[in-house]
Design an enzyme around this catalytic site. Structure first.
Site, mmCIF file in Angstrom:
data_model
loop_
_atom_site.group_PDB
_atom_site.id
_atom_site.type_symbol
_atom_site.label_atom_id
_atom_site.label_comp_id
_atom_site.label_asym_id
_atom_site.label_seq_id
_atom_site.Cartn_x
_atom_site.Cartn_y
_atom_site.Cartn_z
ATOM 1 N N CYS A 404 0.878 -1.183 0.000
ATOM 2 C CA CYS A 404 0.000 0.000 0.000
ATOM 3 C C CYS A 404 0.908 1.222 0.000
ATOM 4 O O CYS A 404 1.253 1.751 1.071
ATOM 5 C CB CYS A 404 -0.926 -0.002 1.209
ATOM 6 N N GLY A 408 3.800 7.526 -1.658
ATOM 7 C CA GLY A 408 5.135 7.266 -2.172
ATOM 8 C C GLY A 408 6.285 7.676 -1.278
ATOM 9 O O GLY A 408 7.444 7.572 -1.679
ATOM 10 N N CYS A 529 -1.397 3.563 11.303
ATOM 11 C CA CYS A 529 -1.433 4.853 11.999
ATOM 12 C C CYS A 529 -2.623 4.899 12.943
ATOM 13 O O CYS A 529 -3.307 5.921 13.060
ATOM 14 C CB CYS A 529 -1.483 6.008 10.996
#
Length: 693
Positions: A404, A408, A529
């Site tokens: 995933c 980038g 996260c």
């Protein structure tokens, strides 16, 4: 240039504001007062005695040639010729009368003892000792004065008996220190009276100060009593508050009082009240004060202790510092820092744990539009996003999968650690987000990356055999509330469980994509996260049970250990090697990192049977972007294949269906040349039409 100063001709000025007081007048004034009767009347102070003497002098006429006495510190009186006696005559007069100056009423030349320079020394009374009062003054009655009969060492005095060589006035504490030396010469009775007067004034001032302090102390004590006597509001008060706009100041004070009671519940609780009632009130107040949903606040109260929970909620109200990562493919951190400082950027190294990070405090130019940014010298990236790549520790010439990858940042960090060698497969299920990945890779000069758009859950069927895999799984975002405050209210139990189910599928797919026989790799890093246990430890424990992997150290020397037990659930003990990061502890976004080592490519048999059952029961998987409904079933006729399948034994039927499923998946991945193109396009049109409905 003006006249020179002649010190010999300098005129003497009169006593200033801070000059010594003239001594001796009090003794003279005291002579005119009648003896005080011992009938319980109030004792006059030194000021009272002076005022009484003045009244008596004003009422009666004084001796001829004399002026009435002034107040304390007034001008000197002019003595007549008869009163200007020599010291010897004064001594004789004193011996003849044998009476003290203080016990006589009236005034005559014979009572001229007050004109003699009185000398006294302090001797300590037997059985008495010096005692300091609470404000530093010496208590009265602990010393007595003895006059010296020898007048050979008499000093020059003025007509009021004040010595010209006396020491300057001292503070009460300094006087107490001097009184502790019995061999030093003391002061006269006149001085003691003036000391009493000064002590009285100092005592009055100290009483005023103490009164003010007592009032302030009473206010503080009142506040403390209010805090200590915290009581739960009644139902009527709660309904009244609900009808009115919330008062945040009152709510904040109630939160603090409630926290103090809960920390020492056995002592400070209100009788007849349970701990659950206090927790319910605290949760409702915090939800109103910090704007959280009741569901999310309940979850957070299960994770954090109460004092730490307040710190976490406060940290989410403050944005995290802006951090950038140096692109070592094009520059060095030292050169980049110098270039940004020259442009007016205030920055510092991110920390000892990072060799490429910089933290930005303030800047006169936009950080995302500098020439260095456009040239690809750095990437705007959070501090917590650097940690998964550091835990992955990619090596040169390896094959790495970023399952995933959008936008980038982690992919480019992997490329710079590999120095543009090997191969990186950057995959993401969202085609729109892949545009930012391509742009960042071009800007940063990454040349060893391949971008793909596939569903990560089906990735092992597409390509496998990677040395390392990084899975930054989609999550609820409860660790980045400072960036997205909408998370406070728009998440519920279904969202958490939906994310957890997707994460379990992705982590199994990531493990299956790794080659356990790799010489340098065989590692998987899972990170989110989020701080929810359902999305972190629960998922990791699930992967440990379903695949041949084990947890290893992440290589990060900071961060808190993961949970091995949570409420009624118990996880594998090796979860201590996972790491949690919090905004209130590490000043970065909330993050969770776990690192696996795959030791076998084989899938456990029990897990394989379960997967076969699921695959046979469900139709072949299709991408998320295409949603199709099952085609209508054909009618069953006698002698059809369905009847033949029903006659087969159960093991043979399972094997047959497994082969059919494998054939379908192979045809979907690698279509043969014999397949008719119009037929495939017709099916696609049919699916799109169904999805449109």
């Amino acid at each position: 240039m003006g006249r020179k100063l002649d010190p010999t001709r300098k005129e003497k000025r009169g006593p200033g504001r801070k000059a010594r007081k003239q001594r001796g007048a009090e003794v003279e004034l005291a002579r005119f007062l009648p003896p005080e009767p011992e009938t319980g009347k109030k004792k006059l102070s030194s000021h009272g005695r002076k005022r009484a003497a003045k009244r008596r002098l004003g009422a009666g006429s004084g001796p001829a040639g004399r002026r009435p006495l002034g107040g304390r510190g007034g001008g000197r009186r002019e003595a007549t010729a008869e009163e200007q006696l020599s010291p010897q005559k004064e001594k004789n007069a004193v011996k003849a009368t044998g009476q003290t100056a203080c016990g006589r009423s009236g005034f005559s030349d014979g009572n001229s003892k007050w004109l003699a320079p009185a000398k006294a020394k302090k001797t300590q009374l037997k059985g008495n000792h010096v005692e300091l009062s609470s404000d530093g003054e010496v208590e009265e009655g602990s010393w007595e004065m003895e006059e010296e009969e020898d007048g050979s060492s008499e000093e020059m005095v003025d007509d009021y008996g004040a010595s010209s060589s006396e020491e300057e006035e001292l503070l009460p504490i300094e006087k107490a220190a001097l009184r502790q030396k019995p061999d030093r010469e003391g002061l006269s009775d006149d001085d003691s009276e003036e000391e009493d007067e000064e002590e009285e004034e100092a005592e009055e001032a100290s009483k005023q100060k103490m009164g003010q302090k007592e009032e302030e102390g009473a206010d503080l004590q009142l506040n403390l009593d209010i805090d200590e006597q915290f009581k739960l509001p009644t139902s009527e008060e709660i309904e009244k508050e609900a009808a009115e706009p919330p008062d945040l100041h009152v709510i904040h004070q109630r939160i603090q009082g409630n926290m103090e009671v809960l920390q020492d519940f056995g002592v400070k609780r209100e009788e007849g009240r349970s701990r659950q009632e206090y927790l319910t009130l605290l949760r409702r107040d915090m939800a109103a004060y910090y704007s959280y949903s009741d569901f999310l606040l309940t979850k957070l109260m299960d994770i954090f202790p109460l004092p730490e929970l307040i710190n976490f909620l406060e940290a989410n109200e403050v944005p995290r510092p802006v951090t950038i990562r140096t692109n070592t493919l094009k520059t060095r951190r030292r050169d980049l820092a110098q270039a940004l400082i020259n442009r007016g950027v205030n920055l510092d190294p991110l920390g000892k744990w990072s060799k490429t990070g910089l933290v930005i405090y303030d800047s006169t130019v936009p950080i995302g539009a500098t020439p260095e940014y456009l040239a690809g010298h750095y990437m705007l990236q959070g501090a917590s996003s650097l940690l998964p790549v550091m835990a992955l520790a990619p090596q040169e010439n390896e094959h790495i999968l970023d399952m995933c990858c959008a936008p980038g940042g982690k992919t480019s960090y992997i490329a710079q650690l590999m120095k543009n060698t090997g191969m990186i497969l950057a995959n993401d299920s969202s085609a729109e987000r892949l545009r930012s990945v391509v742009g960042n890779l071009h800007r940063l000069g990454v040349t060893n990356a391949v971008v793909s758009n596939c569903d990560g859950r089906q990735f092992p069927k597409v390509l496998g055999g990677f040395d390392r895999v990084l899975l930054d799984a989609p999550c609820s975002g409860t660790g980045v509330i400072s960036k997205d405050p909408a998370v406070k209210t728009n998440k519920d139990e279904k969202d958490i469980m939906r994310c957890a189910h997707l994460q379990k599928e992705l982590i199994l797919s990531a493990i299956d994509s790794v080659n356990a026989a790799s010489e340098t790799g065989g590692y998987i890093v899972y990170c989110t996260c989020s701080i929810m246990v359902e999305e972190n430890e629960w998922v990791v424990d699930y992967a440990l049970k379903k695949r041949n992997v084990r947890l290893v150290a992440t290589g990060l020397d900071f961060g808190k250990e993961g949970f091995t037990r949570f409420k009624d659930r118990r996880f594998h003990p090796s979860l201590k090697s996972t790491r949690r990061f919090y905004p209130h502890t590490h000043n970065m976004d909330g993050f969770f990192i776990a690192k696996f080592k795959k030791f076998s490519n084989a899938i456990p048999q029990t897990q394989k049977d379960e997967e076969l059952a699921v695959e046979t029961a469900a139709p072949s998987a299709v991408p998320d972007t295409i949603v199709s409904e099952p085609l209508p079933k054909k009618k069953k006729f006698e002698g059809s294949k369905a009847d033949e399948d029903q006659k087969l034994p159960q093991p043979a039927l399972k094997k047959k269906r497994l082969l059919q499923a494998q054939n379908r998946s192979l045809k979907a991945v690698r279509p043969s040349s014999k397949m008719m193109r119009p037929k495939v396009s017709t099916r696609k049109k049919h699916r799109v039409k169904v999805n449109g409905q």
